[in-house]
Scaffold this motif. Structure first.
Motif, PDB file in Angstrom:
ATOM      1  N   ASP A 203      11.532  -2.931   6.634  1.00 35.67           N
ATOM      2  CA  ASP A 203      13.015  -3.031   7.034  1.00 35.67           C
ATOM      3  C   ASP A 203      13.203  -3.158   8.777  1.00 35.67           C
ATOM      4  O   ASP A 203      12.022  -3.627   9.325  1.00 35.67           O
ATOM      5  CB  ASP A 203      13.900  -1.977   6.640  1.00 35.67           C
ATOM      6  CG  ASP A 203      13.337  -0.622   7.177  1.00 35.67           C
ATOM      7  OD1 ASP A 203      12.564  -0.466   7.999  1.00 35.67           O
ATOM      8  OD2 ASP A 203      13.878   0.458   6.744  1.00 35.67           O
ATOM      9  N   THR A 204      14.431  -3.049   9.119  1.00 34.03           N
ATOM     10  CA  THR A 204      14.638  -3.250  10.566  1.00 34.03           C
ATOM     11  C   THR A 204      13.497  -2.231  11.398  1.00 34.03           C
ATOM     12  O   THR A 204      13.358  -2.527  12.602  1.00 34.03           O
ATOM     13  CB  THR A 204      16.063  -3.007  11.016  1.00 34.03           C
ATOM     14  OG1 THR A 204      16.536  -1.779  10.507  1.00 34.03           O
ATOM     15  CG2 THR A 204      16.722  -4.293   9.957  1.00 34.03           C
ATOM     16  N   LEU A 205      13.206  -1.001  10.839  1.00 30.85           N
ATOM     17  CA  LEU A 205      12.341  -0.063  11.565  1.00 30.85           C
ATOM     18  C   LEU A 205      11.134  -0.291  11.628  1.00 30.85           C
ATOM     19  O   LEU A 205      10.230   0.095  12.439  1.00 30.85           O
ATOM     20  CB  LEU A 205      12.877   1.395  11.049  1.00 30.85           C
ATOM     21  CG  LEU A 205      14.252   1.897  11.146  1.00 30.85           C
ATOM     22  CD1 LEU A 205      14.414   3.154  10.428  1.00 30.85           C
ATOM     23  CD2 LEU A 205      14.698   2.001  12.453  1.00 30.85           C
ATOM     24  N   GLY A 206      10.501  -1.264  10.796  1.00 31.63           N
ATOM     25  CA  GLY A 206       9.115  -1.584  10.631  1.00 31.63           C
ATOM     26  C   GLY A 206       8.585  -1.335   9.225  1.00 31.63           C
ATOM     27  O   GLY A 206       9.376  -1.643   8.437  1.00 31.63           O
ATOM     28  N   GLN A 207       7.354  -0.981   9.078  1.00 32.17           N
ATOM     29  CA  GLN A 207       6.769  -0.898   7.741  1.00 32.17           C
ATOM     30  C   GLN A 207       6.950   0.545   7.430  1.00 32.17           C
ATOM     31  O   GLN A 207       6.356   1.570   7.872  1.00 32.17           O
ATOM     32  CB  GLN A 207       5.229  -1.365   8.002  1.00 32.17           C
ATOM     33  CG  GLN A 207       5.016  -2.684   8.085  1.00 32.17           C
ATOM     34  CD  GLN A 207       3.560  -3.100   8.519  1.00 32.17           C
ATOM     35  OE1 GLN A 207       2.549  -2.400   8.664  1.00 32.17           O
ATOM     36  NE2 GLN A 207       3.207  -4.366   8.291  1.00 32.17           N
ATOM     37  N   VAL A 208       7.628   0.632   6.069  1.00 35.03           N
ATOM     38  CA  VAL A 208       7.795   1.689   5.614  1.00 35.03           C
ATOM     39  C   VAL A 208       6.955   2.421   4.271  1.00 35.03           C
ATOM     40  O   VAL A 208       6.781   1.076   3.559  1.00 35.03           O
ATOM     41  CB  VAL A 208       9.286   1.901   5.126  1.00 35.03           C
ATOM     42  CG1 VAL A 208       9.687   3.404   4.527  1.00 35.03           C
ATOM     43  CG2 VAL A 208      10.416   1.702   6.274  1.00 35.03           C
ATOM     44  N   LYS A 209       6.465   3.300   4.124  1.00 38.13           N
ATOM     45  CA  LYS A 209       5.735   3.629   3.139  1.00 38.13           C
ATOM     46  C   LYS A 209       5.944   5.187   2.610  1.00 38.13           C
ATOM     47  O   LYS A 209       6.086   5.977   3.457  1.00 38.13           O
ATOM     48  CB  LYS A 209       4.280   3.787   3.545  1.00 38.13           C
ATOM     49  CG  LYS A 209       3.221   4.114   2.129  1.00 38.13           C
ATOM     50  CD  LYS A 209       1.823   3.966   2.274  1.00 38.13           C
ATOM     51  CE  LYS A 209       0.971   3.955   1.144  1.00 38.13           C
ATOM     52  NZ  LYS A 209      -0.413   3.783   1.516  1.00 38.13           N
ATOM     53  N   ASP A 210       6.358   5.186   1.365  1.00 36.23           N
ATOM     54  CA  ASP A 210       6.840   6.616   0.722  1.00 36.23           C
ATOM     55  C   ASP A 210       5.877   6.897  -0.253  1.00 36.23           C
ATOM     56  O   ASP A 210       5.177   6.155  -0.912  1.00 36.23           O
ATOM     57  CB  ASP A 210       8.142   6.345  -0.089  1.00 36.23           C
ATOM     58  CG  ASP A 210       9.405   6.215   0.751  1.00 36.23           C
ATOM     59  OD1 ASP A 210       9.138   6.499   2.049  1.00 36.23           O
ATOM     60  OD2 ASP A 210      10.125   5.508   0.505  1.00 36.23           O
ATOM     61  N   VAL A 211       5.480   8.239  -0.048  1.00 36.12           N
ATOM     62  CA  VAL A 211       4.278   8.702  -0.995  1.00 36.12           C
ATOM     63  C   VAL A 211       4.778  10.009  -1.630  1.00 36.12           C
ATOM     64  O   VAL A 211       5.198  10.794  -1.047  1.00 36.12           O
ATOM     65  CB  VAL A 211       3.153   8.962   0.095  1.00 36.12           C
ATOM     66  CG1 VAL A 211       1.878   9.551  -1.068  1.00 36.12           C
ATOM     67  CG2 VAL A 211       2.490   7.756   0.614  1.00 36.12           C
ATOM     68  N   LEU A 212       4.691   9.781  -2.815  1.00 39.72           N
ATOM     69  CA  LEU A 212       4.954  11.109  -3.747  1.00 39.72           C
ATOM     70  C   LEU A 212       3.797  11.498  -4.547  1.00 39.72           C
ATOM     71  O   LEU A 212       3.498  10.882  -5.356  1.00 39.72           O
ATOM     72  CB  LEU A 212       6.102  10.744  -4.498  1.00 39.72           C
ATOM     73  CG  LEU A 212       6.703  11.908  -5.461  1.00 39.72           C
ATOM     74  CD1 LEU A 212       7.502  13.098  -4.579  1.00 39.72           C
ATOM     75  CD2 LEU A 212       7.792  11.535  -6.485  1.00 39.72           C
ATOM     76  N   THR A 213       3.447  12.865  -4.510  1.00 36.34           N
ATOM     77  CA  THR A 213       2.554  13.455  -5.218  1.00 36.34           C
ATOM     78  C   THR A 213       2.695  14.886  -5.766  1.00 36.34           C
ATOM     79  O   THR A 213       3.940  15.236  -5.605  1.00 36.34           O
ATOM     80  CB  THR A 213       1.073  13.865  -4.146  1.00 36.34           C
ATOM     81  OG1 THR A 213       1.459  14.987  -3.315  1.00 36.34           O
ATOM     82  CG2 THR A 213       0.944  12.711  -3.447  1.00 36.34           C
TER      83      THR A 213
END
Length: 254
Positions: free
Chosen positions: A82-92
């Motif tokens: 998005d406009t902020l850059g490369q976003v990665k969400d991780v759920l464990t």
């Protein structure tokens, strides 16, 4: 939206796999119908034990998801730009984290809750009916109904507060094809963002590595007749809102 109960499922390393015929179970093999046997059959038809330990990846609405489940441990990821850059969400099992351009973000509790629910709900719906035997699930057979000339078992699902997640008050309906055992329709109530009701019709079934995946047409009712919403569908009184379509599905089942 329903969050994925104890969040069981899937992750990286993906193999593109060819579709093959679904192993529908003959209706003659089904014991006397009750909610549990109907759900057990549906899970078996859709993939059975293959759900237990697998790795998968798919694209949904221009976001990349991966999921892994192994011996009760799970990892889910969602990646996008998005406009902020490369976003990665991780759920464990241990919780949720977000990085932007590789840098860990500090998030308020309400955002962690929202992002967790968002990631979980996509995977939960992608893998239904797996998850319907979670300990927090309460199942009730409401009877038999006919939709488009086909007989269905109609199952109502509610959730115990203990283990049912933040949205334990949500209610679901599932329509299981009496002949094939497949889950062809579902509906649910939700309380977030003002609340509402949704009805979904399964389309485009495909079997990959023995697991049945389905896309859905997502409908909104004009009224609040949740428990008999299939009648509104039959009468053409539901408004199509969107299509739920998983793309580029890759699976490695163990």
């Amino acid at each position: 939206m329903r969050t994925l109960l104890p969040l069981l499922f899937l992750s990286l390393a993906f193999l593109a796999c060819e579709s093959k015929q679904s192993g529908d179970i003959s209706s003659s093999e089904v014991p006397v119908a009750n909610a549990q046997t109907i759900v057990d059959r549906a899970i078996e038809v859709h993939g059975g034990e293959r759900f237990e330990n697998l790795e998968m990846a798919f694209r949904f609405r221009d976001r990349e998801y991966t999921a892994k489940r192994e011996d009760g441990q799970y990892t889910y990821t969602r990646a996008f730009t998005d406009t902020l850059g490369q976003v990665k969400d991780v759920l464990t099992n241990s919780g949720f984290s977000r990085t932007i351009n590789g840098k860990r973000q500090s998030l308020p509790a309400e955002r962690v809750k929202a992002f967790t629910a968002s990631v979980n709900s996509v995977i939960y719906f992608a893998l239904l009916p797996f998850g319907l035997n979670d300990p927090a699930v309460q199942k009730q057979l409401l009877g038999t109904v006919t939709i488009k000339g086909i007989p269905y078992h109609k199952i109502k699902v509610t959730f115990k507060q203990d283990g049912g997640g933040e949205d334990f008050q949500d209610e679901f309906l599932y329509w299981m094809n009496q002949e094939k055992g497949t889950m062809d329709y579902l509906a649910y109530t939700y309380a977030t963002e003002g609340g509402g009701i949704r009805f979904r019709k399964a389309i485009n079934p495909k079997v990959i590595q023995g697991i049945r995946f389905q896309d859905y047409i997502n409908y909104e009712p004009a009224g609040n007749n949740f428990l008999e919403i299939e009648k509104d569908f039959e009468a053409g009184n539901l408004k199509e809102l969107s299509r739920i379509e998983l793309q580029d599905i890759k699976v490695r089942a163990r």
